[in-house]
Design an enzyme around this catalytic site. Structure first.
Site: not given
Length: 318
Positions: A18, A40, A66-67, A158, A162
């Protein structure tokens, strides 16, 4: 004797089902790279693999994982090397978002965002770097965000993740300077039109949207693929990114005073209130995976407040 051409590079792309990850995979397929796609959801991955084959990828390995699961990442990387015989590049794009003030977002959701975006990137590097170092060459791109250089309201998880990805990229760069043929790059992206805003978790509140000026997923994926093949330590996408970072560093009080109102107007859709939801943070939601999010360029959202104010002013005069 006839010269033999070097084997086609093998590139591992995470978050490949995606958004930017899918767009980067598409661009690398157009460039004829062999691909290993990790995400995933198996169904969206297989769909992405078919698209990449149609675009020119000689081979595509599908890796549902899944990482956040270090053991699963280790198995996935080993599978790529076993099936393709090598690993030449890595694009780390996997990421999720949660909206909510620090005290509103549950600990589980906050932790899951950080685990996916930051610790997941570390897991990928942990298992990919030994193969690249053994070959004495390779290219790694960690995809970051303008949010990794500033602070904005309701995106604490988030933001923290990041900022961490940026630090991780620098750390990996420093630790691998002893291998001149191995490159680690960090790409900071501006607002991108992807499904991530609708896939996000919410503590409850206005729906998120990419702040202007918005890039298409294809444009972002093209930049990521370019940096993979033409490495540089740090790449920032978009002039607005640079201006925003400059304001955050040089005018912190002004930035802090204005970021709330501007974020609420330009990066939120107040006409669409989201109920509390986990989105795709803890588990894949395959039906929402696609290339773009339908947000458009963002120019309209940027100029709408100005045009509204002008119309009101003209209305008062008549």
């Amino acid at each position: 004797m006839p010269q033999t051409s070097p084997p086609t590079p093998v590139v591992l792309v995470t978050g490949a089902s995606s958004g930017v990850g899918l767009a980067a995979a598409h661009e690398l397929a157009r460039r004829g790279r062999r691909l290993a796609l990790l995400a995933r959801g198996e169904e969206p991955l297989r769909r992405a693999a078919e698209e990449c084959r149609a675009l020119g990828a000689p081979s595509v390995v599908v890796l549902p994982a899944d990482v956040r699961d270090d053991a699963a990442v280790a198995r996935a990387v080993a599978q790529v090397v076993r099936l393709e015989g090598s690993l030449d590049g890595v694009v780390s794009c996997a990421g999720v978002v949660a909206y909510g003030r620090l005290e509103e977002l549950s600990a589980d959701l906050f932790d899951a965002v950080v685990q996916a975006n930051l610790l997941g990137s570390a897991n990928v590097l942990r298992h990919a770097l030994p193969h690249l170092r053994a070959r004495r060459r390779g290219s790694v791109v960690l995809v970051g965000s303008m949010i990794g250089h500033i602070a904005v309201p309701t995106m604490g998880a988030y933001t923290v993740s990041k900022w961490g990805v940026r630090a991780l990229a620098r750390q990996a760069l420093v630790e691998n300077r002893d291998v001149p043929g191995l490159h680690v790059s960090y790409v900071s992206l501006p607002g991108i039109d992807t499904p991530i805003y609708r896939q996000a978790a919410y503590a409850g509140g206005p729906a998120g949207q990419p702040p202007p000026v918005v890039w298409s997923a294809e444009k972002a994926g093209g930049l990521v693929a370019h940096v993979l093949e033409h490495p540089r330590p740090v790449t920032h996408g978009g002039a607005f990114d640079r201006v925003t970072r400059l304001g955050f560093v040089l005018l912190p009080r002004v930035f802090d005073a204005w970021v709330g109102p501007l974020f609420g107007r330009l990066a939120s859709d107040r006409s669409d209130v989201m109920p509390p939801t986990e989105g795709n943070v803890r588990r894949s939601v395959p039906g929402s995976n696609r290339l773009d999010g339908g947000h458009g360029s963002g120019v309209g959202s940027a100029i709408r407040p100005v045009s509204t104010a002008v119309r009101r002013g003209l209305g008062r005069r008549t």
